[in-house]
Design a protein around this motif. Structure first.
Motif, PDB file in Angstrom:
ATOM      1  N   ARG A  57       0.845  -1.211   0.000  1.00  0.00           N
ATOM      2  CA  ARG A  57       0.000   0.000   0.000  1.00  0.00           C
ATOM      3  C   ARG A  57       0.873   1.251   0.000  1.00  0.00           C
ATOM      4  O   ARG A  57       0.625   2.196  -0.746  1.00  0.00           O
ATOM      5  N   PHE A  58       1.898   1.215   0.840  1.00  0.00           N
ATOM      6  CA  PHE A  58       2.806   2.362   0.957  1.00  0.00           C
ATOM      7  C   PHE A  58       3.445   2.691  -0.399  1.00  0.00           C
ATOM      8  O   PHE A  58       3.441   3.836  -0.852  1.00  0.00           O
ATOM      9  N   LEU A  62       3.086   6.009  -2.748  1.00  0.00           N
ATOM     10  CA  LEU A  62       4.256   6.884  -2.903  1.00  0.00           C
ATOM     11  C   LEU A  62       4.728   6.966  -4.358  1.00  0.00           C
ATOM     12  O   LEU A  62       5.139   8.017  -4.841  1.00  0.00           O
ATOM     13  N   ARG A  63       4.634   5.824  -5.044  1.00  0.00           N
ATOM     14  CA  ARG A  63       5.276   5.707  -6.346  1.00  0.00           C
ATOM     15  C   ARG A  63       4.839   6.747  -7.386  1.00  0.00           C
ATOM     16  O   ARG A  63       5.704   7.318  -8.057  1.00  0.00           O
ATOM     17  N   PRO A  64       3.522   7.004  -7.529  1.00  0.00           N
ATOM     18  CA  PRO A  64       3.140   7.994  -8.544  1.00  0.00           C
ATOM     19  C   PRO A  64       3.867   9.318  -8.348  1.00  0.00           C
ATOM     20  O   PRO A  64       4.247   9.970  -9.326  1.00  0.00           O
ATOM     21  N   TRP A  65       4.079   9.695  -7.079  1.00  0.00           N
ATOM     22  CA  TRP A  65       4.699  10.993  -6.810  1.00  0.00           C
ATOM     23  C   TRP A  65       6.187  10.952  -7.066  1.00  0.00           C
ATOM     24  O   TRP A  65       6.752  11.907  -7.604  1.00  0.00           O
ATOM     25  N   SER A  66       6.846   9.854  -6.670  1.00  0.00           N
ATOM     26  CA  SER A  66       8.288   9.823  -6.925  1.00  0.00           C
ATOM     27  C   SER A  66       8.575   9.666  -8.421  1.00  0.00           C
ATOM     28  O   SER A  66       9.535  10.240  -8.929  1.00  0.00           O
ATOM     29  N   PHE A  67       7.702   8.910  -9.130  1.00  0.00           N
ATOM     30  CA  PHE A  67       7.911   8.797 -10.581  1.00  0.00           C
ATOM     31  C   PHE A  67       7.599  10.104 -11.296  1.00  0.00           C
ATOM     32  O   PHE A  67       8.298  10.491 -12.241  1.00  0.00           O
ATOM     33  N   ALA A  68       6.544  10.797 -10.840  1.00  0.00           N
ATOM     34  CA  ALA A  68       6.226  12.097 -11.437  1.00  0.00           C
ATOM     35  C   ALA A  68       7.404  13.038 -11.244  1.00  0.00           C
ATOM     36  O   ALA A  68       7.791  13.774 -12.157  1.00  0.00           O
ATOM     37  N   ASN A  69       8.000  12.997 -10.050  1.00  0.00           N
ATOM     38  CA  ASN A  69       9.146  13.838  -9.742  1.00  0.00           C
ATOM     39  C   ASN A  69      10.306  13.559 -10.705  1.00  0.00           C
ATOM     40  O   ASN A  69      10.877  14.455 -11.314  1.00  0.00           O
ATOM     41  N   LEU A  70      10.591  12.260 -10.884  1.00  0.00           N
ATOM     42  CA  LEU A  70      11.690  11.855 -11.760  1.00  0.00           C
ATOM     43  C   LEU A  70      11.389  12.219 -13.219  1.00  0.00           C
ATOM     44  O   LEU A  70      12.214  12.808 -13.920  1.00  0.00           O
ATOM     45  N   GLY A  71      10.172  11.851 -13.672  1.00  0.00           N
ATOM     46  CA  GLY A  71       9.790  12.068 -15.062  1.00  0.00           C
ATOM     47  C   GLY A  71       9.728  13.546 -15.407  1.00  0.00           C
ATOM     48  O   GLY A  71      10.276  13.981 -16.433  1.00  0.00           O
ATOM     49  N   LEU A  72       9.088  14.310 -14.513  1.00  0.00           N
ATOM     50  CA  LEU A  72       8.949  15.742 -14.755  1.00  0.00           C
ATOM     51  C   LEU A  72      10.321  16.410 -14.744  1.00  0.00           C
ATOM     52  O   LEU A  72      10.609  17.275 -15.577  1.00  0.00           O
ATOM     53  N   ALA A 124       7.543  16.681  -3.895  1.00  0.00           N
ATOM     54  CA  ALA A 124       8.323  16.270  -2.721  1.00  0.00           C
ATOM     55  C   ALA A 124       7.495  16.442  -1.452  1.00  0.00           C
ATOM     56  O   ALA A 124       7.574  15.611  -0.535  1.00  0.00           O
ATOM     57  N   MET A 125       6.684  17.487  -1.396  1.00  0.00           N
ATOM     58  CA  MET A 125       5.840  17.711  -0.214  1.00  0.00           C
ATOM     59  C   MET A 125       4.792  16.612  -0.091  1.00  0.00           C
ATOM     60  O   MET A 125       4.492  16.126   0.993  1.00  0.00           O
ATOM     61  N   ARG A 126       4.233  16.240  -1.226  1.00  0.00           N
ATOM     62  CA  ARG A 126       3.240  15.171  -1.235  1.00  0.00           C
ATOM     63  C   ARG A 126       3.885  13.864  -0.720  1.00  0.00           C
ATOM     64  O   ARG A 126       3.291  13.138   0.067  1.00  0.00           O
ATOM     65  N   ALA A 127       5.110  13.581  -1.179  1.00  0.00           N
ATOM     66  CA  ALA A 127       5.820  12.372  -0.731  1.00  0.00           C
ATOM     67  C   ALA A 127       6.048  12.421   0.773  1.00  0.00           C
ATOM     68  O   ALA A 127       5.885  11.410   1.471  1.00  0.00           O
ATOM     69  N   GLU A 128       6.380  13.594   1.285  1.00  0.00           N
ATOM     70  CA  GLU A 128       6.613  13.754   2.725  1.00  0.00           C
ATOM     71  C   GLU A 128       5.327  13.459   3.512  1.00  0.00           C
ATOM     72  O   GLU A 128       5.366  12.815   4.563  1.00  0.00           O
ATOM     73  N   VAL A 129       4.186  13.912   2.981  1.00  0.00           N
ATOM     74  CA  VAL A 129       2.901  13.643   3.640  1.00  0.00           C
ATOM     75  C   VAL A 129       2.674  12.132   3.748  1.00  0.00           C
ATOM     76  O   VAL A 129       2.240  11.624   4.788  1.00  0.00           O
ATOM     77  N   ILE A 130       3.010  11.404   2.671  1.00  0.00           N
ATOM     78  CA  ILE A 130       2.818   9.946   2.677  1.00  0.00           C
ATOM     79  C   ILE A 130       3.787   9.286   3.666  1.00  0.00           C
ATOM     80  O   ILE A 130       3.416   8.378   4.407  1.00  0.00           O
ATOM     81  N   LEU A 131       5.031   9.758   3.694  1.00  0.00           N
ATOM     82  CA  LEU A 131       5.999   9.198   4.646  1.00  0.00           C
ATOM     83  C   LEU A 131       5.509   9.388   6.076  1.00  0.00           C
ATOM     84  O   LEU A 131       5.661   8.509   6.922  1.00  0.00           O
ATOM     85  N   ARG A 132       4.877  10.517   6.353  1.00  0.00           N
ATOM     86  CA  ARG A 132       4.351  10.760   7.705  1.00  0.00           C
ATOM     87  C   ARG A 132       3.162   9.875   7.997  1.00  0.00           C
ATOM     88  O   ARG A 132       3.019   9.347   9.096  1.00  0.00           O
ATOM     89  N   LYS A 133       2.297   9.736   6.990  1.00  0.00           N
ATOM     90  CA  LYS A 133       1.106   8.909   7.171  1.00  0.00           C
ATOM     91  C   LYS A 133       1.498   7.488   7.580  1.00  0.00           C
ATOM     92  O   LYS A 133       0.842   6.865   8.395  1.00  0.00           O
ATOM     93  N   TYR A 134       2.604   6.990   7.018  1.00  0.00           N
ATOM     94  CA  TYR A 134       3.045   5.628   7.338  1.00  0.00           C
ATOM     95  C   TYR A 134       4.052   5.617   8.489  1.00  0.00           C
ATOM     96  O   TYR A 134       4.706   4.611   8.737  1.00  0.00           O
ATOM     97  N   GLY A 135       4.197   6.757   9.147  1.00  0.00           N
ATOM     98  CA  GLY A 135       5.046   6.808  10.346  1.00  0.00           C
ATOM     99  C   GLY A 135       6.536   6.727  10.051  1.00  0.00           C
ATOM    100  O   GLY A 135       7.330   6.446  10.940  1.00  0.00           O
ATOM    101  N   LEU A 136       6.947   6.956   8.798  1.00  0.00           N
ATOM    102  CA  LEU A 136       8.376   6.872   8.480  1.00  0.00           C
ATOM    103  C   LEU A 136       9.085   8.189   8.754  1.00  0.00           C
ATOM    104  O   LEU A 136      10.266   8.213   9.069  1.00  0.00           O
ATOM    105  N   SER A 137       8.357   9.304   8.577  1.00  0.00           N
ATOM    106  CA  SER A 137       8.970  10.606   8.817  1.00  0.00           C
ATOM    107  C   SER A 137       8.489  11.162  10.148  1.00  0.00           C
ATOM    108  O   SER A 137       7.315  11.073  10.474  1.00  0.00           O
TER     109      SER A 137
END
Ligand SMILES: [Zn+2]
Length: 427
Positions: A57-58, A62-72, A124-137
């Motif tokens: 799930r994590f 996360l992936r759409p945002w990190s791939f969008a970041n890389l692709g963009l 990157a902010m969106r990715a940070e929100v997801i990292l927090r949601k899963y307790g990683l950040s």
């Protein structure tokens, strides 16, 4: 011999040297095969369905945002470098100051960098929100912004200095700059690798010597037994940013140190911390950082020769709307070339990295002779860090710097079978 053919010969020679170093220093067979063949890699043997689902799930989130970041990021780099857009922006930002080439190099580089950063920011902010949601950040937005600002400042200063020196050399030696820049780039890779742990890491984390404890004595004794000179083991205050567990070795020679995350110290028993450090000692013993830096230096020098050849290619210059390499308006084109080369190099880099990591794993098993704890720590790290247990092959080839946790566990079982150790089943 013309400068161009000399650069082509240098590129060939450096490329051959690079291949030779990679071929001879990469452990292509990091662990011997046990009698009866290798242990099959299994996710379900060591990870609950719940842990698998959570990790899945994590990554899905996360992936759409990190791939969008890389692709963009790549798209913007190409748009700025392979059209006259980048050149125009550089001209524009330097015009109020008279349009001198030095201003174009510094302000133009900063402007192009900033465009990429600003567009990447919401992702990157969106990715940070997801990292927090899963307790990683564990970061607040205030500390996240401080980190982001520090990273921008460091790269802006390095880029401005680098571009200024680069164009000064290109303008002073329009035909032979590649030789100077290639040599300089190779030296710079070594200098940065040496300075990184002592200058750059402290900008982001606080390091304190591990306090005296039975664990610390055990770690120092283990290093001595291993024949790896370790003066100190440092603890990084990683917990102010993340819940992830980790340890690493960085720098070499006088700047080499082993760093353990405070999160690992708090959460894992001493035997598991020892295993992680044993892995890091494996890197130190095999001089992985030094060889990695040498490969990086050869790669950088070869990259400069390639850049010189490409910047002498008229259709490409026309496309970017610049006259020659000495024109700082070519920064966009340079970044585009480096971006594409970097992307193409990624699968090779990750392949080498995975082999080196497997060798460090094998070293930790030989040093501790404790495959059972190895398996425990792999499970703990993977569950806690939400590691991808079964990545898509393309993701694995492009981005996996380490073997997956199930692969590493299978290697430990291979070791146990080979060494005849009794490995109690844990489930
Ligand atoms: Zn490692």
């Amino acid at each position: 011999m013309t400068s161009r053919s000399a650069a082509a010969v240098a590129l060939l020679a450096l490329g051959t040297a690079l291949l030779a170093v990679v071929a001879f220093t990469t452990p292509w067979q990091p662990s011997p095969e046990p009698p009866g063949g290798r242990t099959p890699v299994s996710v379900s043997r060591d990870f609950t369905a719940q842990a698998q689902a959570r990790e899945d799930r994590f990554h899905r989130e996360l992936r759409p945002w990190s791939f969008a970041n890389l692709g963009l990021g790549l798209l913007i780099t190409l748009a700025l470098g392979l059209t006259p857009l980048g050149a125009r922006i550089i001209e524009l930002v330097a015009r109020p100051l008279g349009g001198h080439w030095a201003w174009q190099a510094v302000l133009g580089g900063l402007a192009l960098g900033l465009i990429g950063q600003v567009i990447a920011l919401p992702l990157a902010m969106r990715a940070e929100v997801i990292l927090r949601k899963y307790g990683l950040s564990t970061q607040t937005w205030a500390s996240w912004w401080v980190d982001t600002a520090k990273a921008w400042a460091v790269s802006a200063v390095l880029a401005a200095l680098g571009l200024l020196i680069f164009f000064a050399v290109v303008r002073a030696a329009p035909r032979w700059w590649w030789a100077w820049v290639a040599g300089g780039a190779a030296v710079l890779v070594f200098v940065l690798s040496f300075l990184y742990p002592v200058v750059f890491e402290p900008i982001f984390n606080k390091f304190t010597p591990m306090p005296d404890s039975p664990l610390r004595s055990d770690l120092v004794a283990m290093a001595a037994r291993d024949g790896v000179p370790v003066k100190d083991v440092l603890v990084a205050d990683a917990s102010r940013r993340t819940t992830a567990l980790n340890a690493y070795v960085s720098g070499y020679g006088a700047s080499r140190r082993i760093v353990v995350y405070d999160t690992l110290l708090r959460q894992a028993p001493a035997s598991e911390v020892e295993l992680v450090v044993a892995h890091e000692l494996g890197h130190a013993k095999r001089k992985d950082v030094l060889y990695g830096t040498a490969i990086g230096a050869l790669g950088a020098a070869a990259g400069v020769c390639l850049l010189f050849l490409l910047l002498g290619w008229a259709p490409l210059l026309r496309r970017a709307g610049v006259a020659d390499a000495g024109d700082p308006r070519s920064i966009g084109l340079i970044l585009a070339v480096l971006g594409v080369v970097g992307l193409l190099a990624m699968p090779v880099q990750t392949l080498i990295s995975r082999r080196i990591e497997a060798r460090a794993d094998e070293h930790s098993l030989e040093l501790t002779r404790d495959p059972e704890t190895f398996i425990q720590v792999e499970r703990r790290l993977a569950v806690k860090n939400l590691s991808d247990l079964d990545p898509h092959p393309i993701i694995y080839v492009m981005f996996a710097s380490h073997p997956t946790a199930p692969q590493r566990i299978a290697q430990a079982r291979d070791f146990a079978r080979r060494e005849g150790d009794v490995l109690r089943s844990r489930r």
